[in-house]
Motif scaffolding. Sequence first.
Motif, PDB file in Angstrom:
ATOM      1  N   LYS A  59       0.996  -0.782  -0.105  1.00  0.00           N
ATOM      2  CA  LYS A  59       0.126   0.345   0.070  1.00  0.00           C
ATOM      3  C   LYS A  59       0.771   1.297  -0.179  1.00  0.00           C
ATOM      4  O   LYS A  59      -0.167   2.349   0.273  1.00  0.00           O
ATOM      5  CB  LYS A  59      -0.562  -0.144   1.496  1.00  0.00           C
ATOM      6  CG  LYS A  59      -1.756  -0.813   1.528  1.00  0.00           C
ATOM      7  CD  LYS A  59      -2.500  -1.409   0.359  1.00  0.00           C
ATOM      8  CE  LYS A  59      -3.845  -2.755   0.802  1.00  0.00           C
ATOM      9  NZ  LYS A  59      -4.533  -2.318   1.784  1.00  0.00           N
ATOM     10  N   MET A  60       2.019   0.978  -0.262  1.00  0.00           N
ATOM     11  CA  MET A  60       3.183   2.236   0.276  1.00  0.00           C
ATOM     12  C   MET A  60       2.005   3.303  -1.445  1.00  0.00           C
ATOM     13  O   MET A  60       3.151   4.933  -0.749  1.00  0.00           O
ATOM     14  CB  MET A  60       4.183   2.161  -0.468  1.00  0.00           C
ATOM     15  CG  MET A  60       5.127   0.997   0.889  1.00  0.00           C
ATOM     16  SD  MET A  60       6.802   1.142   0.757  1.00  0.00           S
ATOM     17  CE  MET A  60       6.946   0.142  -0.451  1.00  0.00           C
ATOM     18  N   ALA A  61       1.832   3.231  -2.377  1.00  0.00           N
ATOM     19  CA  ALA A  61       2.076   4.447  -3.194  1.00  0.00           C
ATOM     20  C   ALA A  61       0.252   5.128  -2.612  1.00  0.00           C
ATOM     21  O   ALA A  61       0.715   5.932  -3.174  1.00  0.00           O
ATOM     22  CB  ALA A  61       1.360   3.606  -4.782  1.00  0.00           C
TER      23      ALA A  61
ATOM     24  N   GLY B 191       7.672  20.575 -10.719  1.00  0.00           N
ATOM     25  CA  GLY B 191       6.945  18.960 -11.312  1.00  0.00           C
ATOM     26  C   GLY B 191       6.730  17.943 -10.982  1.00  0.00           C
ATOM     27  O   GLY B 191       7.702  16.735 -11.056  1.00  0.00           O
ATOM     28  N   ALA B 192       5.560  18.019 -10.193  1.00  0.00           N
ATOM     29  CA  ALA B 192       5.286  16.306  -9.158  1.00  0.00           C
ATOM     30  C   ALA B 192       5.189  16.264 -10.411  1.00  0.00           C
ATOM     31  O   ALA B 192       4.908  14.035 -10.122  1.00  0.00           O
ATOM     32  CB  ALA B 192       3.939  16.766  -8.519  1.00  0.00           C
ATOM     33  N   SER B 225       5.708  10.802  -5.222  1.00  0.00           N
ATOM     34  CA  SER B 225       4.208  10.691  -4.431  1.00  0.00           C
ATOM     35  C   SER B 225       3.666  10.475  -5.727  1.00  0.00           C
ATOM     36  O   SER B 225       2.193   9.372  -5.570  1.00  0.00           O
ATOM     37  CB  SER B 225       3.535  11.772  -4.381  1.00  0.00           C
ATOM     38  OG  SER B 225       4.162  11.719  -2.926  1.00  0.00           O
ATOM     39  N   LYS B 226       3.972  10.281  -7.286  1.00  0.00           N
ATOM     40  CA  LYS B 226       3.346   9.753  -8.697  1.00  0.00           C
ATOM     41  C   LYS B 226       3.419   9.024  -9.482  1.00  0.00           C
ATOM     42  O   LYS B 226       3.451   7.621  -9.441  1.00  0.00           O
ATOM     43  CB  LYS B 226       3.211  11.492  -9.618  1.00  0.00           C
ATOM     44  CG  LYS B 226       2.644  12.169  -7.822  1.00  0.00           C
ATOM     45  CD  LYS B 226       0.880  12.138  -7.394  1.00  0.00           C
ATOM     46  CE  LYS B 226       0.992  13.524  -6.691  1.00  0.00           C
ATOM     47  NZ  LYS B 226      -0.341  13.053  -5.811  1.00  0.00           N
ATOM     48  N   THR B 305      -0.610  14.381 -17.229  1.00  0.00           N
ATOM     49  CA  THR B 305      -0.543  13.920 -15.671  1.00  0.00           C
ATOM     50  C   THR B 305      -1.536  12.648 -15.901  1.00  0.00           C
ATOM     51  O   THR B 305      -1.331  12.155 -16.900  1.00  0.00           O
ATOM     52  CB  THR B 305      -0.945  14.705 -14.593  1.00  0.00           C
ATOM     53  OG1 THR B 305      -2.439  15.004 -15.255  1.00  0.00           O
ATOM     54  CG2 THR B 305      -0.550  16.222 -15.539  1.00  0.00           C
ATOM     55  N   ASN B 306      -1.207  11.598 -14.777  1.00  0.00           N
ATOM     56  CA  ASN B 306      -2.207  10.390 -14.657  1.00  0.00           C
ATOM     57  C   ASN B 306      -3.478  11.044 -14.595  1.00  0.00           C
ATOM     58  O   ASN B 306      -4.169  10.449 -13.035  1.00  0.00           O
ATOM     59  CB  ASN B 306      -1.551   9.873 -13.659  1.00  0.00           C
ATOM     60  CG  ASN B 306      -1.446  10.415 -11.985  1.00  0.00           C
ATOM     61  OD1 ASN B 306      -1.334  12.110 -11.932  1.00  0.00           O
ATOM     62  ND2 ASN B 306      -0.775   9.243 -10.887  1.00  0.00           N
TER      63      ASN B 306
END
Lengths: 364, 364
Positions: A59-61, B191-192, B225-226, B305-306
Amino acid sequence: MTFNTTLEGIKTYEAGKPIELVVREFGIASSDIIKLASNENPKGCSPKVQEAVRHMISKMALYPDDSMFALKRALASRFDVNDNELIIGAGSDQIIEFLIHAKANNNTKVLMSAVTFAMYEIYARHVGAEVIRTPSYEHRFDEFYAAYQTYKPGIIFICTPNNPTGDAVDREALYQFLKKIDSDTLVVVDGAYMEYAAFKDPTKAVVPKELIGRFANVIYLGTFSKAYGLGGMRVGYGIAGENIIAALYKLRPPFNITTLSLEAATVALRDNAFVEESVAECFDEMKHFETFAARAGIEAIPSYTNFVTLQLHKEQNSSDLAFALLKKGIIVRDLSSYGLNAIRVTIGTPEQNRRFFEQFTTVL
Amino acid sequence: MTFNTTLEGIKTYEAGKPIELVVREFGIASSDIIKLASNENPKGCSPKVQEAVRHMISKMALYPDDSMFALKRALASRFDVNDNELIIGAGSDQIIEFLIHAKANNNTKVLMSAVTFAMYEIYARHVGAEVIRTPSYEHRFDEFYAAYQTYKPGIIFICTPNNPTGDAVDREALYQFLKKIDSDTLVVVDGAYMEYAAFKDPTKAVVPKELIGRFANVIYLGTFSKAYGLGGMRVGYGIAGENIIAALYKLRPPFNITTLSLEAATVALRDNAFVEESVAECFDEMKHFETFAARAGIEAIPSYTNFVTLQLHKEQNSSDLAFALLKKGIIVRDLSSYGLNAIRVTIGTPEQNRRFFEQFTTVL
C-alpha cells in the motif's frame, strides 16, 4: 537571492556522512559498529508491528488516511482523552514546530532549562524568538519561576525526563509550579521518555489526562520513537485542550505521517507488553552502568530514561573520549556542545553494553 | 490562550472520517470501492522497492541517516547535479513550506495561477503573505508577467503540469518568461507530474540541470508520490543553486523522512523501467477517457499528468455528480472549491476505469 532575516540567526545542522561510514574508515566492519548515540530501543520494535507493516508494504503508493482515524482512536483510548484533544506529528519534534509557529514570534521569549532538547531552541530561532535559559541543567522550578517573573515568556518547555541529562521532575512539584503560571503562557511538558520514568518512579509519572484537565494552558508531548522502538518511523503526539489542538491543526501539513508509520504506531499501542519488557530490561542493564561508573569514579546522573549521562572529571575531555570510542567502533553522544564535559550513552543490549564497558575502560 | 494573529487567516483542513468509511455507510463493500481522487499510481510501486522495504522492516527503531547520503547520491546521479544543489522533503509539500518560510513574510506577495496546487496558498497564509492569482486557470505567461510587474511578488509558483487541471507549459516559453524576472524573485517550478509530461510531449519537459544552470533564482520540485508510486511514503526533492538550498536547509527539521521512505526512494530511482511502464500505461488508458468524454459531450482538458479533468456543462453540477459517484463507491475529486464546475479523475487500472465509465454514464 535575499531571504527573511530570521534565517541569519539559524545555524544549519550539518549532517555530513553517515557516522557508520566514518567509523568504517577506521577499518571497522559494519557488523562491529555499536551505536549508542540516539536512544533507540535496542530491542527494535514489537514483532506484531513488524508483521503489520509487512502487510502494508503493497500500500505504499496510497496516501495515508489524513484523519488518522485508527491511530487517534487508539491514542484516545490509551490516554482516556477525546479525539479533538489529540494531534499527531512526524515525531513530537513536528508538534514542537507547530507550537512555536502558533504561539511565538520575534517578540516572544521562550524559557527552557540550561541543558535540554536542542530542537526547542532551533524552532524558536525559526521565528526569531528569544531563548531564555535557567542557570541549572536540572529543571529547578524555583529558577523557572524566577525567570518566568522576570521575562514573561510566551512558552515554557519542561522536558521530563530531560534529554540529554536523564533527570526527571516530581509530578506534584510540576503541578505546584503550573498553578503559578498565567493562563496565556503555553507550557509544554515533553514526556518523550515518560514510559521509563513512570516505571522507575511513579512520583515522576505525569498523566496527560490529569495534566490537561487541571491546566488549560499545558500541552503534553509523547513519542513512538523511544520505548515503542519506532524512531525511524517519525510519529509523536500532543495532548491538550481542544482550543490549543485546533490552533496547532491549522499549521499541520496534510499527510504528515507516512502510510506505514500510521499502521506501525496504531499496532504498537496494542502491544503494551513489548513496551513494558523494553523498559524493564533497560533498567536491569542500567544497573551495570551505575556499577561501572562508580568503579571508574565517574558521576552518572541518576537517569529516568533509556540512556545514562556520564559526567567526566576535569582532566578528562568528553570530545576526546567520544572520538577515542568512535575509533573503536562505538558511537556515543559527546555533550560538549551543551556546555557539559559529559557523554550520553544509550542503554543497549547486554552484549553492546559489555563491549562499551570494555572499550571505555581502555580509553579512559 | 492567544495565538499569533496569522493563524486567524488559516482555515483548518478538515479531514473527517476516511472517505472509505463514508462509502461503506452506503452499503458498499470495501473491495468494491475505487479511489480515483488522489492521483496515486494504480500499479502501486516497483516490486524492487517493496522487496527492499521488506528487508528494512527490522530497522524501524533506527533513526534514518539524516545526511540522506544514499538518496542524495542517487538523485545527484539521476539529475546530473551536485549534492549541495539538492534538498529532500517529506513530500515536495515540505519543500514548499521551507521556501515560503525562508522567503516570505507578511509583507510578501506570492503569485500563482487562478487554479493550482492548494498548498501554495495554505503555506503562504502561514506567514501572512498575500496571494495574487492570474485570471486564467491555465498558466498564461502574459498574465503572469503583467501580475509580476504590478505586484512585484517575492515568490512565483509555476506548476507544470498543473494540478488540478493537467495542462503544461512549453519549456521554451517558460525560459523566455524567466529571463524577464529579476534575480531576487524566487520562482518555483513544481514538476510533481513532470514524468508524465516529458513522456507525452518533449517540448514540455523541463530539465532541472538546464533550468537551474540558466536561472539562479529558480528551484525545481519533484516527487516520488506520483509516477514512482510512493504517495504514502512522503518523499519529494528540490533542485536549485547552492545558496537557495543552503537557506532551505536552515529550516529543515532533522530526520524529516522515515527510515523506510529513504530506502524506498533510493531503490525506486534504480527501477526506471517501472516508472516508464507506469507512464506509458497511463497514457494508453487516457485515450479511453478522451473517447468517453467526447461521446458524452464533456470537455476533457488535455492532460499531461496521470489524471484528467472533466469540465461539465452548465446544467450539470460537479458536487452533485461527485456525490452520486461516491454512492456508487467511486471516489473522484470535485473541483468546485477551486471555482471550477469540473471533476478530476485519476487514470486508474483498465478495470477501474471501465467501472468509472459505466457508473459515470448512469449518473450523468
